[in-house]
Design a protein around this motif. Structure first.
Motif, PDB file in Angstrom:
ATOM      1  N   MET B   1       0.850  -1.194   0.000  1.00 42.46           N
ATOM      2  CA  MET B   1       0.000   0.000   0.000  1.00 42.46           C
ATOM      3  C   MET B   1       0.883   1.240   0.000  1.00 42.46           C
ATOM      4  O   MET B   1       1.832   1.341   0.759  1.00 42.46           O
ATOM      5  CB  MET B   1      -0.878  -0.013   1.239  1.00 42.46           C
ATOM      6  CG  MET B   1      -1.747   1.194   1.301  1.00 42.46           C
ATOM      7  SD  MET B   1      -3.355   0.905   2.004  1.00 42.46           S
ATOM      8  CE  MET B   1      -2.962   0.433   3.653  1.00 42.46           C
ATOM      9  N   SER B   2       0.557   2.181  -0.874  1.00 44.81           N
ATOM     10  CA  SER B   2       1.312   3.430  -0.871  1.00 44.81           C
ATOM     11  C   SER B   2       0.350   4.581  -0.620  1.00 44.81           C
ATOM     12  O   SER B   2      -0.868   4.421  -0.694  1.00 44.81           O
ATOM     13  CB  SER B   2       2.005   3.627  -2.212  1.00 44.81           C
ATOM     14  OG  SER B   2       1.036   3.922  -3.191  1.00 44.81           O
ATOM     15  N   THR B   3       0.952   5.749  -0.327  1.00 49.05           N
ATOM     16  CA  THR B   3       0.132   6.914  -0.003  1.00 49.05           C
ATOM     17  C   THR B   3      -0.830   7.264  -1.130  1.00 49.05           C
ATOM     18  O   THR B   3      -2.010   7.495  -0.905  1.00 49.05           O
ATOM     19  CB  THR B   3       1.054   8.113   0.289  1.00 49.05           C
ATOM     20  OG1 THR B   3       1.935   7.728   1.336  1.00 49.05           O
ATOM     21  CG2 THR B   3       0.252   9.325   0.699  1.00 49.05           C
ATOM     22  N   TYR B   6      -3.629   4.842  -1.381  1.00 55.61           N
ATOM     23  CA  TYR B   6      -4.589   5.059  -0.302  1.00 55.61           C
ATOM     24  C   TYR B   6      -5.514   6.227  -0.629  1.00 55.61           C
ATOM     25  O   TYR B   6      -6.741   6.128  -0.522  1.00 55.61           O
ATOM     26  CB  TYR B   6      -3.841   5.332   1.005  1.00 55.61           C
ATOM     27  CG  TYR B   6      -4.733   5.795   2.130  1.00 55.61           C
ATOM     28  CD1 TYR B   6      -5.495   4.883   2.853  1.00 55.61           C
ATOM     29  CD2 TYR B   6      -4.852   7.151   2.445  1.00 55.61           C
ATOM     30  CE1 TYR B   6      -6.333   5.296   3.862  1.00 55.61           C
ATOM     31  CE2 TYR B   6      -5.688   7.575   3.454  1.00 55.61           C
ATOM     32  CZ  TYR B   6      -6.421   6.649   4.166  1.00 55.61           C
ATOM     33  OH  TYR B   6      -7.267   7.069   5.165  1.00 55.61           O
ATOM     34  N   ARG B   9      -7.848   5.382  -3.492  1.00 50.19           N
ATOM     35  CA  ARG B   9      -8.891   4.450  -3.062  1.00 50.19           C
ATOM     36  C   ARG B   9      -9.947   5.163  -2.233  1.00 50.19           C
ATOM     37  O   ARG B   9     -11.132   4.872  -2.302  1.00 50.19           O
ATOM     38  CB  ARG B   9      -8.282   3.308  -2.252  1.00 50.19           C
ATOM     39  CG  ARG B   9      -8.309   2.021  -3.036  1.00 50.19           C
ATOM     40  CD  ARG B   9      -7.646   0.892  -2.322  1.00 50.19           C
ATOM     41  NE  ARG B   9      -7.974   0.809  -0.908  1.00 50.19           N
ATOM     42  CZ  ARG B   9      -7.408  -0.053  -0.078  1.00 50.19           C
ATOM     43  NH1 ARG B   9      -6.513  -0.892  -0.511  1.00 50.19           N
ATOM     44  NH2 ARG B   9      -7.740  -0.064   1.203  1.00 50.19           N
ATOM     45  N   ARG B  13     -13.743   5.317  -3.195  1.00 50.97           N
ATOM     46  CA  ARG B  13     -14.761   4.895  -2.238  1.00 50.97           C
ATOM     47  C   ARG B  13     -15.846   5.966  -2.124  1.00 50.97           C
ATOM     48  O   ARG B  13     -17.035   5.664  -2.100  1.00 50.97           O
ATOM     49  CB  ARG B  13     -14.133   4.613  -0.883  1.00 50.97           C
ATOM     50  CG  ARG B  13     -14.917   3.608  -0.069  1.00 50.97           C
ATOM     51  CD  ARG B  13     -14.147   3.126   1.138  1.00 50.97           C
ATOM     52  NE  ARG B  13     -13.555   4.224   1.860  1.00 50.97           N
ATOM     53  CZ  ARG B  13     -12.256   4.286   2.144  1.00 50.97           C
ATOM     54  NH1 ARG B  13     -11.443   3.337   1.775  1.00 50.97           N
ATOM     55  NH2 ARG B  13     -11.781   5.314   2.803  1.00 50.97           N
ATOM     56  N   THR B 200     -15.378   9.561  10.918  1.00 54.58           N
ATOM     57  CA  THR B 200     -14.565   8.701  11.798  1.00 54.58           C
ATOM     58  C   THR B 200     -13.141   8.598  11.262  1.00 54.58           C
ATOM     59  O   THR B 200     -12.169   8.789  11.993  1.00 54.58           O
ATOM     60  CB  THR B 200     -15.166   7.281  11.863  1.00 54.58           C
ATOM     61  OG1 THR B 200     -16.563   7.392  12.053  1.00 54.58           O
ATOM     62  CG2 THR B 200     -14.547   6.480  12.976  1.00 54.58           C
ATOM     63  N   GLU B 201     -13.059   8.307   9.972  1.00 54.28           N
ATOM     64  CA  GLU B 201     -11.733   8.161   9.376  1.00 54.28           C
ATOM     65  C   GLU B 201     -10.979   9.489   9.403  1.00 54.28           C
ATOM     66  O   GLU B 201      -9.774   9.526   9.674  1.00 54.28           O
ATOM     67  CB  GLU B 201     -11.862   7.644   7.936  1.00 54.28           C
ATOM     68  CG  GLU B 201     -10.514   7.397   7.292  1.00 54.28           C
ATOM     69  CD  GLU B 201     -10.569   6.403   6.148  1.00 54.28           C
ATOM     70  OE1 GLU B 201     -11.680   5.941   5.822  1.00 54.28           O
ATOM     71  OE2 GLU B 201      -9.502   6.075   5.598  1.00 54.28           O
ATOM     72  N   ILE B 204      -9.515  10.169  12.776  1.00 54.49           N
ATOM     73  CA  ILE B 204      -8.322   9.356  13.011  1.00 54.49           C
ATOM     74  C   ILE B 204      -7.135   9.910  12.230  1.00 54.49           C
ATOM     75  O   ILE B 204      -6.034  10.049  12.766  1.00 54.49           O
ATOM     76  CB  ILE B 204      -8.592   7.874  12.655  1.00 54.49           C
ATOM     77  CG1 ILE B 204      -9.564   7.291  13.671  1.00 54.49           C
ATOM     78  CG2 ILE B 204      -7.295   7.081  12.623  1.00 54.49           C
ATOM     79  CD1 ILE B 204     -10.095   5.923  13.327  1.00 54.49           C
ATOM     80  N   LEU B 205      -7.391  10.274  10.978  1.00 52.75           N
ATOM     81  CA  LEU B 205      -6.313  10.853  10.169  1.00 52.75           C
ATOM     82  C   LEU B 205      -5.724  12.090  10.842  1.00 52.75           C
ATOM     83  O   LEU B 205      -4.522  12.272  10.895  1.00 52.75           O
ATOM     84  CB  LEU B 205      -6.839  11.213   8.771  1.00 52.75           C
ATOM     85  CG  LEU B 205      -7.073  10.035   7.827  1.00 52.75           C
ATOM     86  CD1 LEU B 205      -7.812  10.483   6.577  1.00 52.75           C
ATOM     87  CD2 LEU B 205      -5.754   9.375   7.452  1.00 52.75           C
ATOM     88  N   ALA B 210      -2.200  13.725   9.963  1.00 57.06           N
ATOM     89  CA  ALA B 210      -2.431  14.097   8.563  1.00 57.06           C
ATOM     90  C   ALA B 210      -2.576  15.605   8.450  1.00 57.06           C
ATOM     91  O   ALA B 210      -3.102  16.248   9.351  1.00 57.06           O
ATOM     92  CB  ALA B 210      -3.693  13.426   8.040  1.00 57.06           C
ATOM     93  N   THR B 211      -2.096  16.148   7.329  1.00 54.61           N
ATOM     94  CA  THR B 211      -2.311  17.573   7.088  1.00 54.61           C
ATOM     95  C   THR B 211      -3.704  17.751   6.501  1.00 54.61           C
ATOM     96  O   THR B 211      -4.326  16.808   6.027  1.00 54.61           O
ATOM     97  CB  THR B 211      -1.296  18.110   6.064  1.00 54.61           C
ATOM     98  OG1 THR B 211      -1.421  17.341   4.873  1.00 54.61           O
ATOM     99  CG2 THR B 211       0.116  18.009   6.581  1.00 54.61           C
ATOM    100  N   ARG B 212      -4.151  18.985   6.527  1.00 53.69           N
ATOM    101  CA  ARG B 212      -5.454  19.330   5.952  1.00 53.69           C
ATOM    102  C   ARG B 212      -5.471  18.984   4.460  1.00 53.69           C
ATOM    103  O   ARG B 212      -6.462  18.518   3.921  1.00 53.69           O
ATOM    104  CB  ARG B 212      -5.627  20.838   6.153  1.00 53.69           C
ATOM    105  CG  ARG B 212      -6.980  21.376   5.943  1.00 53.69           C
ATOM    106  CD  ARG B 212      -6.992  22.802   6.430  1.00 53.69           C
ATOM    107  NE  ARG B 212      -7.469  22.868   7.798  1.00 53.69           N
ATOM    108  CZ  ARG B 212      -8.746  22.754   8.131  1.00 53.69           C
ATOM    109  NH1 ARG B 212      -9.659  22.571   7.215  1.00 53.69           N
ATOM    110  NH2 ARG B 212      -9.108  22.811   9.382  1.00 53.69           N
ATOM    111  N   PHE B 214      -3.789  16.657   2.931  1.00 55.23           N
ATOM    112  CA  PHE B 214      -3.881  15.202   2.776  1.00 55.23           C
ATOM    113  C   PHE B 214      -5.328  14.736   2.934  1.00 55.23           C
ATOM    114  O   PHE B 214      -5.829  13.950   2.130  1.00 55.23           O
ATOM    115  CB  PHE B 214      -2.995  14.546   3.847  1.00 55.23           C
ATOM    116  CG  PHE B 214      -2.918  13.043   3.760  1.00 55.23           C
ATOM    117  CD1 PHE B 214      -1.867  12.425   3.103  1.00 55.23           C
ATOM    118  CD2 PHE B 214      -3.885  12.241   4.363  1.00 55.23           C
ATOM    119  CE1 PHE B 214      -1.778  11.048   3.035  1.00 55.23           C
ATOM    120  CE2 PHE B 214      -3.803  10.857   4.295  1.00 55.23           C
ATOM    121  CZ  PHE B 214      -2.752  10.264   3.631  1.00 55.23           C
TER     122      PHE B 214
END
Ligand code: ATP
Ligand code: MG
Lengths: 239, 293
Positions: B1-3, B6, B9, B13, B200-201, B204-205, B210-212, B214
């Motif tokens: 898996m790479s950034t 992800y 995907r 989704r 939710t995700e 967590i990010l 995670a930056t804004r 991202f």
């Protein structure tokens, strides 16, 4: 490395709640502190301030000379990459595999595929979950989910690791096992802050404790478990 | 898996979660761009047809009755010496009269009562197509020449061309902008809902650093996808409509009306416009819905 100067956190709801009230203490790099206190004492609040999920209402929190309460929003991601967090409620994604849940810590840093693979597998190995890497968090026991959350915090090799009640859901054997792992992580130089209301765990280790009650720091940092005994009633958790 | 995998995907989704919302978002964008592209298409076809008519319309210099042969041939050679003139044809008073009679399909006796020939002799000048833009100035210049009574050129066609351009520009400005705003709003709302459904995700990010940028990236990609597919769909529909109209025109065979579809550059520009709508809608939604770090 970490210091709290007269930190207060007030929540405003129907009434005002002083979740933290004038808390001051400091830790050096590589220290391992317990935060002890009954439910509602303010342990989670203190930790959330540390990774800037909450801003203190008053006072200052300094990490490596930086006042994180005054930190710009742009700097927050960087702080959170340096601080690993094991959440009280795990915060796992149920529609993703164990592997992906752990990998997320590295994905946000833009690590490459091989690095991610290598480090995630190592972290899963540390918490003994290698064989469950393709499973869904829903299929895991509470203790296993706890360890996924731990692997996610560990995988980024943080300078500071905070764990909120990491043994709350575990049987004593597993709790000891997890605590031993924290001990090992600390020995490798990571600064650790573990919140618990489990006095038994605290007694097993010779680490300084900070005791919170109703948002106030009523004791510590102290290393003397016997000295803490008068407070045990406060926690109501003695075996 | 790479950034990147992800993030992509994540975007995919988003696009598969709420099918109905996606259909509405792509559909509205398609409608907006169908209208914009349609207005451009009609404008270009009308403009090109009128330009074609203008090319076939000579500038006519009506000569003063007093002008003698010498003066006329002088005018003729002056005209032919110019770069912007391709050819010049002289038409005498008699020829003008003949042409007039022919155009009215009249027999000799009806005009018998008229004394003499009131029509002037004229020079029919064909301009180089490149000079047609300045046909008004050129005509005004000819007007000043001695021996020239008056000058006629395709003024009405030019006025139609201009009038039509203005009307179209207002229509383009108006409809295009309004429908595009609607499309942006629908994309905004769709993306906002998908940000909320991923809270939710996202939480967590945020907590793992995670930056804004991202966090927002997959949603902006979804927004671009709406705009991209919307603009392709809109232009596809327009092409079908164009094809139907064109085959009908060919059947009736009316005038030598030569229709053409949007040029590849325009198709590309409209795809860019669609994607831009997607970026605006989604970036605004992301900025609002991600909330504080
Ligand atoms: N977001 C919030 N809004 C309002 N009140 C809050 C909020 N978070 C915490 N509190 C209140 O602040 C106090 C301290 O809460 P905190 O979660 O820090 O306790 P804790 O020590 O972690 O408890 P536990 O051991 O049960 O996890 C509690 O009274 C709680 O109700
Ligand atoms: Mg708590």
């Amino acid at each position: 490395m970490i210091s709290f100067h007269h930190v207060s956190k007030t929540f405003y709801h129907d009434s005002t709640i002083e979740a933290l009230d004038d808390v001051s203490f400091s830790m050096n790099k590589g220290d391992f502190y317990f935060i002890l206190g009954p439910s509602g004492a303010g342990k989670t609040t203190l930790m959330r301030i540390l990774y800037r999920d909450l801003k203190p209402t008053r006072g200052q929190v300094i990490i490596d000379g930086k006042n994180i309460g005054k930190m710009k929003e742009k700097e927050i991601p960087n702080l959170r990459r340096r601080v690993g967090v094991v959440f009280q409620d795990f915060k796992l994604l149920n529609d993703r595999s164990v592997f992906e849940n752990v990998a997320i810590s590295l994905l946000v840093q833009g690590e490459d595929k091989y690095e991610i693979n290598r480090r995630v597998m190592r972290a899963l190995d540390q918490v003994e979950l290698t064989d469950k890497r393709d499973m869904n968090p829903r299929q895991l026991s509470g203790g296993e989910a706890q360890r996924v959350s731990m692997a996610r915090a560990l995988v980024k090799e943080p300078e500071i690791l905070v764990a909120d009640e990491p043994t709350g859901n575990l049987d004593p054997d597993l709790a000891d096992n997890i605590m031993d792992q924290f001990d090992a992580i600390n020995r490798r130089g990571t600064t650790l802050l573990v919140a618990t209301h489990d006095y038994r765990t605290v007694q097993r280790y010779d680490f300084p404790c900070i005791v919170l009650k109703d948002g106030r720091l009523i004791e510590g940092p102290t290393r003397d478990p016997d000295h803490l005994r008068p407070f045990v009633g406060v926690y109501g958790e003695e075996d | 898996m790479s950034t990147w995998r992800y993030l992509l995907r994540f975007a995919v989704r988003n696009l598969t979660v709420n099918r109905l919302m996606n259909v509405v978002a792509v559909g509205t964008t398609a409608l907006a761009l169908f209208i914009v592209a349609g207005v451009v298409l009609v404008h270009q076809n009308v403009a090109r047809t009128l330009e074609g008519l203008l090319e076939q319309t000579p500038v006519i210099l009506y000569l003063e009755d007093e002008a003698d042969r010498e003066e006329v041939s002088d005018l003729q050679s002056r005209l032919l010496a110019r770069d912007d003139v391709t050819d010049v044809e002289y038409r005498s008073k008699e020829e003008a009269w003949e042409a007039f009679r022919r155009s009215l399909r009249l027999e000799g006796d009806l005009l018998e009562g008229l004394e003499g020939n009131p029509l002037p002799a004229s020079l029919h000048v064909n301009l180089d197509p490149a000079a047609l833009e300045h046909v008004e100035n050129i005509a005004a210049e000819f007007q000043e020449w001695s021996g020239v009574e008056s000058v006629d050129y395709g003024r009405e066609i030019i006025e139609h061309l201009r009038g039509f351009s203005n009307v179209i520009q207002v229509a383009l400005g108006g409809t295009g902008v309004i429908i595009s705003i609607v499309a942006i709003f629908i994309i905004f709302n769709t993306i906002r809902l998908s940000v909320i459904s991923c809270s939710t995700e996202i939480d967590i990010l945020k907590l793992v650093g995670a930056t804004r940028w991202f966090i927002g990236f997959p949603f902006v990609v979804s927004g671009i996808a709406y705009g991209f597919f919307g603009s392709i769909l809109g232009q596809g529909l327009l092409w079908i409509l164009y094809w139907l109209v064109q085959s009908r025109v060919a059947e009736v065979g009316f005038m030598q009306l030569q229709l053409f579809f949007l040029s590849p550059l325009w198709i590309f520009l409209i795809i860019c416009l669609g994607s831009l709508l997607g970026v605006i809608g989604s970036a605004t939604a992301v900025r609002r819905a991600i909330g504080r770090m």
